[in-house]
Design a protein around this motif. Structure first.
Motif, PDB file in Angstrom:
ATOM      1  N   LEU A  76     -31.750  91.356 -63.131  1.00 17.23           N
ATOM      2  CA  LEU A  76     -30.685  92.355 -63.073  1.00 17.23           C
ATOM      3  C   LEU A  76     -30.744  93.191 -61.797  1.00 17.23           C
ATOM      4  CD1 LEU A  76     -30.526  93.572 -66.789  1.00 17.23           C
ATOM      5  CD2 LEU A  76     -29.151  91.806 -65.657  1.00 17.23           C
ATOM      6  N   GLU A  77     -31.952  93.481 -61.309  1.00 18.11           N
ATOM      7  CA  GLU A  77     -32.092  94.289 -60.079  1.00 18.11           C
ATOM      8  C   GLU A  77     -31.443  93.570 -58.896  1.00 18.11           C
ATOM      9  OE1 GLU A  77     -34.658  93.381 -62.036  1.00 18.11           O
ATOM     10  OE2 GLU A  77     -35.262  95.287 -62.944  1.00 18.11           O
ATOM     11  N   GLY A  78     -31.686  92.275 -58.799  1.00 22.64           N
ATOM     12  CA  GLY A  78     -31.112  91.485 -57.719  1.00 22.64           C
ATOM     13  C   GLY A  78     -29.590  91.403 -57.820  1.00 22.64           C
TER      14      GLY A  78
ATOM     15  N   PRO B 234     -30.409  99.246 -71.233  1.00 27.58           N
ATOM     16  CA  PRO B 234     -31.117  98.039 -70.798  1.00 27.58           C
ATOM     17  C   PRO B 234     -30.244  96.971 -70.125  1.00 27.58           C
ATOM     18  CG  PRO B 234     -30.853  98.025 -73.171  1.00 27.58           C
ATOM     19  CD  PRO B 234     -30.378  99.369 -72.689  1.00 27.58           C
ATOM     20  N   GLY B 235     -28.922  97.109 -70.234  1.00 26.32           N
ATOM     21  CA  GLY B 235     -28.041  96.103 -69.652  1.00 26.32           C
ATOM     22  C   GLY B 235     -27.392  96.560 -68.365  1.00 26.32           C
ATOM     23  N   LEU B 236     -26.992  95.570 -67.553  1.00 27.47           N
ATOM     24  CA  LEU B 236     -26.208  95.839 -66.364  1.00 27.47           C
ATOM     25  C   LEU B 236     -24.736  95.815 -66.775  1.00 27.47           C
ATOM     26  CD1 LEU B 236     -26.632  94.531 -62.811  1.00 27.47           C
ATOM     27  CD2 LEU B 236     -24.500  94.009 -63.982  1.00 27.47           C
ATOM     28  N   ILE B 237     -23.986  96.829 -66.365  1.00 27.37           N
ATOM     29  CA  ILE B 237     -22.555  96.902 -66.683  1.00 27.37           C
ATOM     30  C   ILE B 237     -21.801  96.374 -65.466  1.00 27.37           C
ATOM     31  CG2 ILE B 237     -20.629  98.432 -67.278  1.00 27.37           C
ATOM     32  CD1 ILE B 237     -22.926 100.384 -68.341  1.00 27.37           C
ATOM     33  N   TYR B 238     -21.080  95.277 -65.664  1.00 28.71           N
ATOM     34  CA  TYR B 238     -20.381  94.608 -64.567  1.00 28.71           C
ATOM     35  C   TYR B 238     -18.881  94.711 -64.826  1.00 28.71           C
ATOM     36  CZ  TYR B 238     -19.733  91.031 -60.907  1.00 28.71           C
ATOM     37  OH  TYR B 238     -19.397  90.358 -59.754  1.00 28.71           O
ATOM     38  N   ARG B 239     -18.156  95.409 -63.939  1.00 27.50           N
ATOM     39  CA  ARG B 239     -16.703  95.580 -64.103  1.00 27.50           C
ATOM     40  C   ARG B 239     -15.966  94.572 -63.235  1.00 27.50           C
ATOM     41  NH1 ARG B 239     -15.912 100.065 -67.066  1.00 27.50           N
ATOM     42  NH2 ARG B 239     -17.681 101.487 -67.154  1.00 27.50           N
TER      43      ARG B 239
ATOM     44  N   HIS C  78     -23.122  98.647 -62.518  1.00 31.35           N
ATOM     45  CA  HIS C  78     -23.862  99.880 -62.754  1.00 31.35           C
ATOM     46  C   HIS C  78     -25.115  99.472 -63.522  1.00 31.35           C
ATOM     47  CE1 HIS C  78     -24.247 104.218 -63.299  1.00 31.35           C
ATOM     48  NE2 HIS C  78     -24.682 103.944 -64.513  1.00 31.35           N
ATOM     49  N   TYR C  79     -26.276  99.871 -63.023  1.00 31.88           N
ATOM     50  CA  TYR C  79     -27.515  99.502 -63.703  1.00 31.88           C
ATOM     51  C   TYR C  79     -28.537 100.609 -63.579  1.00 31.88           C
ATOM     52  CZ  TYR C  79     -31.691  96.854 -65.037  1.00 31.88           C
ATOM     53  OH  TYR C  79     -32.836  96.426 -65.648  1.00 31.88           O
ATOM     54  N   GLU C  80     -28.829 101.233 -64.700  1.00 32.15           N
ATOM     55  CA  GLU C  80     -29.901 102.232 -64.775  1.00 32.15           C
ATOM     56  C   GLU C  80     -30.728 101.902 -66.004  1.00 32.15           C
ATOM     57  OE1 GLU C  80     -29.023 106.468 -63.853  1.00 32.15           O
ATOM     58  OE2 GLU C  80     -26.941 105.770 -63.754  1.00 32.15           O
ATOM     59  N   SER C  81     -31.772 101.109 -65.789  1.00 27.73           N
ATOM     60  CA  SER C  81     -32.570 100.584 -66.903  1.00 27.73           C
ATOM     61  C   SER C  81     -33.196 101.671 -67.779  1.00 27.73           C
ATOM     62  CB  SER C  81     -33.638  99.620 -66.394  1.00 27.73           C
ATOM     63  OG  SER C  81     -34.475 100.276 -65.457  1.00 27.73           O
ATOM     64  N   GLU C  82     -33.409 102.866 -67.209  1.00 22.78           N
ATOM     65  CA  GLU C  82     -33.991 103.955 -68.017  1.00 22.78           C
ATOM     66  C   GLU C  82     -32.973 104.459 -69.048  1.00 22.78           C
ATOM     67  OE1 GLU C  82     -33.186 104.962 -64.556  1.00 22.78           O
ATOM     68  OE2 GLU C  82     -34.677 103.448 -64.044  1.00 22.78           O
TER      69      GLU C  82
ATOM     70  N   ILE D 127     -24.613  92.673 -69.255  1.00 21.54           N
ATOM     71  CA  ILE D 127     -25.498  91.554 -68.959  1.00 21.54           C
ATOM     72  C   ILE D 127     -26.944  92.015 -69.160  1.00 21.54           C
ATOM     73  CG2 ILE D 127     -26.214  89.905 -67.178  1.00 21.54           C
ATOM     74  CD1 ILE D 127     -23.377  90.501 -65.868  1.00 21.54           C
ATOM     75  N   PHE D 128     -27.695  91.265 -69.958  1.00 21.93           N
ATOM     76  CA  PHE D 128     -29.063  91.650 -70.294  1.00 21.93           C
ATOM     77  C   PHE D 128     -30.059  90.668 -69.687  1.00 21.93           C
ATOM     78  CE2 PHE D 128     -26.199  93.400 -73.416  1.00 21.93           C
ATOM     79  CZ  PHE D 128     -26.637  94.707 -73.551  1.00 21.93           C
ATOM     80  N   VAL D 129     -31.281  91.177 -69.402  1.00 21.44           N
ATOM     81  CA  VAL D 129     -32.367  90.369 -68.844  1.00 21.44           C
ATOM     82  C   VAL D 129     -32.557  89.077 -69.657  1.00 21.44           C
ATOM     83  CG1 VAL D 129     -34.883  90.280 -68.455  1.00 21.44           C
ATOM     84  CG2 VAL D 129     -33.613  92.333 -67.884  1.00 21.44           C
ATOM     85  N   SER D 130     -32.403  89.155 -70.954  1.00 18.66           N
ATOM     86  CA  SER D 130     -32.629  88.027 -71.865  1.00 18.66           C
ATOM     87  C   SER D 130     -31.665  86.863 -71.635  1.00 18.66           C
ATOM     88  CB  SER D 130     -32.460  88.501 -73.309  1.00 18.66           C
ATOM     89  OG  SER D 130     -31.102  88.901 -73.515  1.00 18.66           O
ATOM     90  N   GLY D 131     -30.550  87.129 -70.926  1.00 16.84           N
ATOM     91  CA  GLY D 131     -29.532  86.096 -70.755  1.00 16.84           C
ATOM     92  C   GLY D 131     -28.361  86.280 -71.702  1.00 16.84           C
ATOM     93  N   LYS D 132     -28.456  87.284 -72.562  1.00 14.85           N
ATOM     94  CA  LYS D 132     -27.340  87.584 -73.461  1.00 14.85           C
ATOM     95  C   LYS D 132     -26.264  88.337 -72.669  1.00 14.85           C
ATOM     96  CE  LYS D 132     -29.245  86.819 -77.839  1.00 14.85           C
ATOM     97  NZ  LYS D 132     -30.359  85.962 -77.507  1.00 14.85           N
TER      98      LYS D 132
END
Length: 139
Positions: free
Chosen positions: A71-73, A90-95, A83-87, A105-110
């Motif tokens: 997700l960081e990459g 836990p997911g990246l918000i992609y508009r 928008h991604y603030e893991s604290e 989008i979650f690290v797990s692939g979900k």
């Protein structure tokens, strides 16, 4: 006020304006049918309800790409859309702009896709994001 329909697992919200929002259906047809049933319930309670202006406002889809995602990459290279603030979450918000869909989008692939007016938008958004996600597959 709200009602719950056990067989289809939907919920209706009724507003003073006479509008109703029906949530939880698994398909467009199930949504329409559930909304009709709620309108009947309102009629049986003695209100002059009519079933008009039915429209799908928000469709949600979910899937699992079956691989973990960096997700960081993704955020570093697609910051203008995400928008991604893991604290905080836990997911990246992609508009996504076209189609206009929000993806979680979650690290797990979900992946959760939301904000669609129809299935084509959900499918198109997934077709757009999948090659991007493959580029950020965790090794």
């Amino acid at each position: 006020s709200s009602g719950i329909n056990a067989e289809s697992r939907t919920t209706a919200l009724l507003f003073n304006s006479g509008k109703m929002v029906c949530t939880g259906a698994k398909s467009e047809d199930e949504s329409r049918l559930a909304a009709r049933k709620y309108a009947r319930v309102v009629q049986k309670l003695g209100f002059p309800a009519k079933f008009t202006e039915f429209k799908i406002q928000n469709m949600v889809g979910s899937c699992d790409v079956k691989f973990p995602i960096r997700l960081e990459g993704l955020y570093a290279q697609h910051g203008q859309f995400s928008h991604y603030e893991s604290e905080l979450f836990p997911g990246l918000i992609y508009r996504m702009l076209r189609p206009k869909i929000v993806l979680l989008i979650f690290v797990s692939g979900k992946v959760v896709l939301t904000g669609a007016k129809d299935r084509q938008d959900i499918n198109a958004a997934f077709e757009c994001i999948y090659p991007i996600l493959k580029n950020f597959r965790k090794k």
